[in-house]
Design an enzyme around this catalytic site. Structure first.
Site: not given
Ligand code: UD1
Length: 355
Positions: A205
């Protein structure tokens, strides 16, 4: 004593579970704030339900966005929450945008901040998490370090006086869930017609692996080319990026699957032939379960897993294949991640350091 815990992303809910239990047992008033960084039920609600945390007291509903937008929305919302509760401690977890936002908001309101999982370093400044860790450690009043290596990093940065070695709270929750899972067969075995030891579990991820199309294609090719089925527990970020890059996540040996709830993940990892991941938590969980891990990154914060032979770093398709087929390592006598009682030590440390 009153503690406000701020969490927002999946691994933080896992760390919150043993802290909540220890806080309640010690008579602490524990207020849980969910930033809403993760909102899909399989990334959020199932952890609160399965790990007995109850429901968050406050939900900010911040959702996804660029780093600045997401972190800024949390900052703006947290000031009022901290001001209303005025806790003895704001407790922040790990290295996500929720962590740094909560630390920054609290410290500016002169509310003491404790950082759980302090002192981890990848020394890779391209990782958003590395900035989050460094900034949070330097803002916080007490640094709750999981390992001796983390203690040494904090000392090198001049932070020794604020550091307490507590052990790793993920060990607490993992041991408890492993014992609950016992010999229960993984749901994956029936669903995908797999044999114990006949498949790998994979999670990918991180931005470093998902955002560049060529990089993601290399990782997917590496997994698809393995000799056993690879069950890819696909984080929404991976699904979104793969779709926009036009990369199929089910191909060759690779089978994309929705993320699993925590007990199901532990059961799936336990009966797998190995784990392939870029997750920090899963590297350690594999180590603690005695399952070989191959980590798709150029470095790891959990260096002990590599030193003890249970984890290897692999980046190219060939390195991933070599990683999963290496001989099973010798059992490790060392327990670098503590004894399963770290959460009690965290609560004791917060009592001891209370102003
Ligand atoms: C975040 C953390 C990472 C951690 C990970 C655990 C930061 C910078 N990164 O990364 O350190 O290892 O969580 O999983 O804080 N999205 C969904 N549904 C959700 C959440 C996210 O669809 O419930 C999708 C969206 O497209 C979003 C993308 O995932 O833009 C990234 O989500 P984000 O919370 O920015 O970072 P993670 O990759 O989850």
């Amino acid at each position: 004593m009153k503690i406000v815990s701020v969490v927002g992303a999946r691994p933080q809910f896992v760390k919150l579970a043993p802290i909540h239990k220890a806080a309640v047992a010690a008579g602490v008033e524990h207020v849980i704030v969910h930033t809403g960084q993760h909102y899909d039920p399989m990334l959020s609600d199932v952890f609160f339900e399965d790990l007995g945390i109850g429901t968050p007291d406050v939900h900010l509903g911040v959702g996804s966005g660029s780093h600045g937008v997401q972190t800024g929305a949390m900052l703006a919302a947290l000031d009022a929450v901290f001001d209303e509760h005025r806790p003895d401690w704001v407790l922040v977890y790990g290295d996500t945008n929720s962590t740094v936002a909560a630390a920054l908001s609290a410290v500016k309101l002169h509310i003491p901040v404790a950082h759980l999982e302090a002192g981890l370093r990848s020394f890779n400044r391209a990782m958003p998490e590395e900035h989050n860790r460094v900034m949070t450690d330097h803002a916080a009043d007490v640094l709750l370090a999981p390992t001796q290596v983390a203690v040494e990093h904090l000392s090198t940065e001049g932070l020794a006086a604020r550091t307490v070695l507590v052990g790793d709270v993920m060990t607490d929750v993992l041991f408890e869930v492993r014992d609950q899972v016992g010999d229960t067969r993984s749901v994956l075995l029936e669903e995908l017609n797999l044999e114990p030891g006949g498949y790998y579990v994979a999670t990918i991820h991180r931005a470093e692996n998902t955002d560049d199309p060529a990089r993601l294609a290399e990782v997917v090719a590496g997994l698809a080319g393995l000799a056993k089925p690879v069950i890819l527990l696909a984080h929404p970020r991976l699904v979104a990026k793969a779709a926009s890059h036009g990369i199929a996540l089910t191909q060759g040996a690779l089978i994309a699957h929705a993320p699993l709830a925590y007990p199901e993940l532990i059961a799936a990892a336990l009966s797998s032939a190995g784990v392939v991941t870029d997750s920090g938590g899963l590297q350690k969980e594999a180590f603690l379960l005695g399952v070989p891990c191959t980590t798709v990154r150029t470095e790891t914060e959990w260096v002990e897993t590599v030193e003890l032979g249970w984890n290897v770093l692999a980046n190219t398709a060939a390195e991933i294949a070599a990683g999963v087929t290496r001989p099973i390592p010798a059992p490790a006598d060392a327990a670098p991640y503590g004894d399963g009682h770290a959460a009690d030590r965290v609560v004791q440390a917060l009592f001891a350091w209370q102003r």
